[in-house]
Write a protein that holds these residues in place. Structure first.
Motif, PDB file in Angstrom:
ATOM      1  N   ASN A  39      12.688 -24.846  -0.269  1.00 22.60           N
ATOM      2  CA  ASN A  39      13.243 -24.815   1.083  1.00 22.60           C
ATOM      3  C   ASN A  39      12.105 -24.547   2.064  1.00 22.60           C
ATOM      4  N   GLY A  43      15.037 -26.800   7.741  1.00 23.38           N
ATOM      5  CA  GLY A  43      16.166 -27.693   7.523  1.00 23.38           C
ATOM      6  C   GLY A  43      15.991 -28.666   6.383  1.00 23.38           C
ATOM      7  N   LYS A  44      14.870 -28.605   5.687  1.00 21.87           N
ATOM      8  CA  LYS A  44      14.624 -29.534   4.591  1.00 21.87           C
ATOM      9  C   LYS A  44      14.626 -28.779   3.268  1.00 21.87           C
TER      10      LYS A  44
END
Length: 105
Positions: A39, A43-44
């Motif tokens: 992570n 947000g990815k």
């Protein structure tokens, strides 16, 4: 009869004959595939399948292939432990489904 036993490795305590199913299970255990979730906190989330005897450098190359970022610009860590490239996932006790932190240098 002794020549048959010796050629098959039977009857001797130091024989090298192994049952095929034992050999297959040992080979499967040595090449255990795990999935690691990385992570980047932006947000990815990247999911990577690799062997547990791969190094952190190998993991970085797999992540780089998925994200399009160069492997030398990736830093993998857990809390404050920054993982070194030459140490294996097994040595760091990284298991299947474990989440790591992904940072870009």
């Amino acid at each position: 009869m002794d020549t048959i036993k010796s050629s098959l490795g039977l009857g001797f305590p130091n024989s090298t004959y192994h049952h095929p199913s034992i050999v297959e299970s040992v080979a499967a255990e040595e090449e255990k595939m795990i999935e690691v979730v990385l992570n980047d906190r932006l947000g990815k989330k990247v999911r990577v399948k690799c062997n547990d005897d791969d190094t952190i450098g190998d993991l970085k190359k797999l992540v780089a292939a998925q994200t399009g970022t160069r492997a030398d610009k990736i830093r993998i860590q857990k809390w404050y432990n920054v993982y070194k490239d030459h140490i294996t996932l097994k040595d760091y006790e990284i298991h299947d489904g474990m989440g790591l932190e992904l940072y870009y240098n």
